[in-house]
Scaffold this active site. Structure first.
Site, mmCIF file in Angstrom:
data_model
loop_
_atom_site.group_PDB
_atom_site.id
_atom_site.type_symbol
_atom_site.label_atom_id
_atom_site.label_comp_id
_atom_site.label_asym_id
_atom_site.label_seq_id
_atom_site.Cartn_x
_atom_site.Cartn_y
_atom_site.Cartn_z
ATOM 1 N N SER A 1 -6.489 1.172 11.708
ATOM 2 C CA SER A 1 -5.844 0.781 10.470
ATOM 3 C C SER A 1 -5.614 1.980 9.553
ATOM 4 C CB SER A 1 -6.697 -0.313 9.809
ATOM 5 O OG SER A 1 -5.900 -1.128 9.027
ATOM 6 N N LYS B 1 -4.162 5.709 10.747
ATOM 7 C CA LYS B 1 -3.204 6.654 10.146
ATOM 8 C C LYS B 1 -3.903 8.019 10.082
ATOM 9 C CE LYS B 1 -2.163 2.879 6.802
ATOM 10 N NZ LYS B 1 -1.376 1.927 7.520
ATOM 11 N N TRP C 1 2.084 -7.211 10.229
ATOM 12 C CA TRP C 1 2.089 -6.330 9.046
ATOM 13 C C TRP C 1 2.202 -4.856 9.466
ATOM 14 C CZ3 TRP C 1 3.037 -6.607 4.156
ATOM 15 C CH2 TRP C 1 2.420 -5.773 3.222
ATOM 16 N N HIS D 1 -5.413 -8.059 13.782
ATOM 17 C CA HIS D 1 -5.765 -6.725 13.299
ATOM 18 C C HIS D 1 -7.286 -6.551 13.385
ATOM 19 C CE1 HIS D 1 -4.777 -3.317 10.679
ATOM 20 N NE2 HIS D 1 -5.847 -3.609 9.958
#
Ligand code: GCU
Length: 423
Positions: free
Chosen positions: A261, A265, A352, A402
């Site tokens: 998540s 990144k 998302w 997720h």
């Protein structure tokens, strides 16, 4: 300080309004038309046709663009120092745990983080996965001897975001995401640090955490092209790499960086900026991670900059609803990792984070890998669920939400076995 209950409820009521005018696109048919920047065309328009030109010209250009426009430039590091707090056997003697205090600027009164290093019993140096964790080292297992996180932690208490303290109830809360014994059984070590030890994850104009320790004279906060929190966490991962490179039990050529998540990144940015990470894994990293920004599917640049203004550098705000003006897109972040292996992992229900956009970043980074003489992504369509594509650019999408699951870890380590040569 506790917020008064009326102020607390006013905040709760205001939350859904936060960014509500930002339309979220979830339909491929609704996506804007766009042209992606070509990673192999230099700023002056020259086509990059050799590995040498990539290394000398284009890679530095792209790195600088990501630094100045997206994540912000981090300062030059100082030599770290560390202190062993504890070493003991774990899992019935299958491995050892070292708890280490890491002094991120080398000074005992400077920013510091507690690191857990789990190593399997082995007569030779082992590959190690470096990964930040979200909730504190004490949440990775039920081990009562691991101290509660000291820094700010996120929880649902009523006192706003700033002054959270970890509590005993959260011990082991994240253990489903960290199959530590299985990682050791597969011959890998794990080095982890709580991300809040490096930079607490709320917008305070960088008054706390690692940024403050490097603030320039006369500057109240980082400049518009200087590091946000993601770059700060990535800087922390590089300090973990510094430490791992000092450990004889660790295979220095097989350091792996992994993150989920916002920390996915971060692992991509750490992999792009620090070539000591021989393999890079991002899980459900989404916007500002593996997902192409220009698609605007799910979370958009404006949305992420609104909810999390501290993650990127201030220059990135210019691309709110203006993604096409950004000189880079996220496939070029993947390309910065080339020719090292990178694994992009998505989850089917994690719309998302735009799983298709995450896949496409891998696909559009492929020409750079090929130029550098390795294979790229072995498929050009998204694979079926649960099928690991283990080419140099790897990809996997699994069913579900997720999260990080034990099956994700199996895929990470299968990919690492293939790409880094097993145990
Ligand atoms: C939010 C955010 C995502 C991020 C995620 C996380 O959902 O919008 O960009 O990846 O939090 O880090 O958990």
């Amino acid at each position: 300080m506790r917020l008064s209950s009326s102020l607390f409820f006013a905040l709760i009521l205001a939350m859904p309004l936060y960014g509500q005018d930002i339309k979220v696109l979830y339909d491929e048919a609704e996506l804007p038309q766009f042209t992606l920047p070509d990673p192999l065309i230099a700023k002056d328009g020259t086509k990059i046709t050799t590995a040498e030109a990539w290394e000398k010209v284009r890679r530095p250009e792209l790195l600088e663009l990501f630094e100045t426009e997206v994540y912000g430039k981090a300062p030059a590091p100082l030599p770290i120092s560390s202190r062993l707090l504890e070493e003991r056997e774990v899992f019935g003697g299958k491995g050892t745990l070292r708890r280490v205090q890491l002094f991120l600027t080398g000074k005992e009164d400077g920013p510091q983080a507690e690191l857990l290093l789990y190593l399997p019993k082995s007569d030779k140096p082992v590959p190690v996965v470096a990964a930040l964790n979200f909730k504190g080292n004490h949440t990775l297992s039920d081990d009562p001897a691991i101290p509660l996180a000291n820094a700010w932690v996120r929880n649902n208490a009523e006192d706003g975001v700033k002054n959270h303290k970890a509590s005993e109830e959260s011990r082991g809360a994240a253990k489903s995401r960290w199959p530590i014994e299985r990682i050791l059984d597969r011959g890998y070590g794990l080095a982890t640090v709580y991300y809040g030890d490096i930079d607490p994850d709320f917008d305070d104009d960088f008054q706390n955490g690692i940024h403050g320790a490097f603030q320039k004279e006369g500057e109240a906060k980082p400049a518009a092209d200087e590091w946000g929190s993601i770059a700060g966490w990535a800087f922390g991962l590089s300090r973990i790499a510094d430490f791992l490179q000092q450990q004889d039990a660790v295979d220095h050529d097989r350091l792996i960086v992994m993150g989920h998540s916002r920390l996915g990144k971060t692992s991509l940015w750490a992999g792009a900026t620090d070539p000591r990470f021989a393999l890079v894994i991002s899980n459900n990293s989404g916007c500002g991670g593996a997902a192409l920004s220009r698609r605007r599917f799910g979370e958009s640049v404006r949305r992420i900059n609104t909810s999390f203004p501290h993650w990127f550098c201030d220059n990135f705000l210019e691309y709110n609803d203006n993604e096409d003006a950004c000189p880079v897109d996220q496939h070029e972040l993947i390309a910065l990792i080339a020719p090292r292996p990178v694994l992009i992992c998505s989850a089917e229900d994690d719309r998302w984070a735009d799983p298709h956009g995450e896949f496409l970043s891998g696909l559009y980074a492929d020409p750079v890998y090929r130029l550098l003489g390795t294979d790229g992504l072995a498929v050009d369509e998204m694979p079926p669920l649960d099928k690991l594509i283990d080419s140099r650019i790897g990809y996997r999408i699994r069913p579900g939400k997720h999260d990080v699951t034990p099956s994700d870890w199996e895929a990470y380590l299968d990919f690492a076995d293939k790409q880094l040569g097993g145990k």
